[in-house]
Design a protein around this motif. Structure first.
Motif, short mmCIF file in Angstrom:
data_model
loop_
_atom_site.label_atom_id
_atom_site.label_comp_id
_atom_site.label_asym_id
_atom_site.label_seq_id
_atom_site.Cartn_x
_atom_site.Cartn_y
_atom_site.Cartn_z
N ALA A 132 23.56 52.34 -15.30
CA ALA A 132 23.17 52.36 -15.95
C ALA A 132 23.02 50.47 -15.64
N SER A 133 23.82 50.66 -15.18
CA SER A 133 23.10 48.48 -14.18
C SER A 133 22.34 48.79 -12.56
N VAL A 134 22.26 50.20 -12.91
CA VAL A 134 21.65 50.66 -11.15
C VAL A 134 20.11 50.72 -11.97
N ILE A 135 20.06 51.47 -13.16
CA ILE A 135 18.96 51.05 -13.55
C ILE A 135 18.52 49.86 -13.48
N ARG A 136 19.06 49.66 -14.47
CA ARG A 136 18.54 47.91 -15.15
C ARG A 136 18.40 47.23 -14.08
N GLY A 137 19.38 47.14 -12.54
CA GLY A 137 18.68 46.24 -11.88
C GLY A 137 17.16 46.60 -11.46
N TYR A 138 17.10 48.53 -10.77
CA TYR A 138 15.83 48.03 -10.19
C TYR A 138 14.54 48.02 -11.33
N LYS A 139 14.91 48.81 -12.78
CA LYS A 139 14.00 48.41 -13.55
C LYS A 139 13.35 46.81 -13.46
N VAL A 140 14.37 45.77 -13.88
CA VAL A 140 14.09 44.20 -13.65
C VAL A 140 14.15 43.71 -12.62
N SER A 141 14.11 44.61 -11.22
CA SER A 141 13.02 44.55 -10.19
C SER A 141 11.80 44.93 -9.55
N VAL A 142 11.11 45.56 -10.01
CA VAL A 142 9.69 45.71 -10.71
C VAL A 142 8.82 45.11 -11.85
N LYS A 143 9.35 44.66 -12.81
CA LYS A 143 9.13 43.89 -13.55
C LYS A 143 8.95 42.78 -13.77
#
Length: 197
Positions: A132-143
């Protein structure tokens, strides 16, 4: 699990309640854009564009000219590049096959934390050093990139994951990811087959 949190209804988690999402394993991930909008680009036949990977390597050959691939937008390029950066921010992640599609991403992530000894079941609340932390970090970086650069973009709030249980399933999922652009050209955006290979 209660249907309410702070007296408000909430959507139950799709994660396995007794699984440790920081445990060693392969995870098949699908992340969608909000309302399935085609923010990342279009799938086209090879001669119409160079795919992102061949663009990076400056490879243009007869073999790559007939391959279906993404003609990426700026945010599609960011999604691609930031996916490649995941291991730099989360050293316990090894990247495997992935593909950026017009409105979603499929990928396989390998979690490997050698020093991990405790089993911690999935829980509601803050997450770190897990899927979950990996996906959250990835999504935040693109957004964050889209926000800073005034590019219209939004993610769907959740993501799909599947724990890959054996070699046959792993091979099927890798093939599904690899063939996804070609299937898009043949069948269009088929929501019925979005998550399951």
């Amino acid at each position: 699990m209660d249907d309410k949190f702070k007296s408000k209804y909430r959507i139950p988690s799709t994660r396995l309640s007794d699984w440790d999402y920081s445990s060693y394993g392969l995870y098949y991930i699908t992340i969608c854009t909000k309302n399935r909008i085609h923010y990342f680009g279009d799938i086209v036949r090879g001669e119409e564009t160079q795919n992102i990977a061949s663009l990076r390597k400056n490879i243009i050959s007869e073999e790559t000219q007939n391959i279906a691939s993404l003609r990426g937008t700026v945010i599609g390029e960011v999604a691609y590049n930031n996916w490649l950066e995941i291991s730099n921010h989360f050293p316990f992640i090894e990247l495997d096959e992935f593909v950026i599609m017009p409105n979603h991403i499929h990928g396989i992530l390998h979690i490997n934390i050698p020093e991990k000894i405790n089993w911690e079941v999935n829980k509601f609340g803050s997450q770190s050093q897990n899927l979950a932390s990996v996906i959250r970090g990835y999504k935040v970086s693109v957004k964050a990139y889209s926000t800073i650069n005034n590019i219209e973009f939004a993610w769907q709030p959740r993501y799909y994951d599947r724990i890959i249980r054996d070699r046959k399933e792993y091979i099927n999922i890798r093939d599904y990811i690899f063939n996804n652009p070609e299937q898009w050209l043949l069948n269009g955006d088929n929501e019925d087959n979005l998550y399951l290979p």
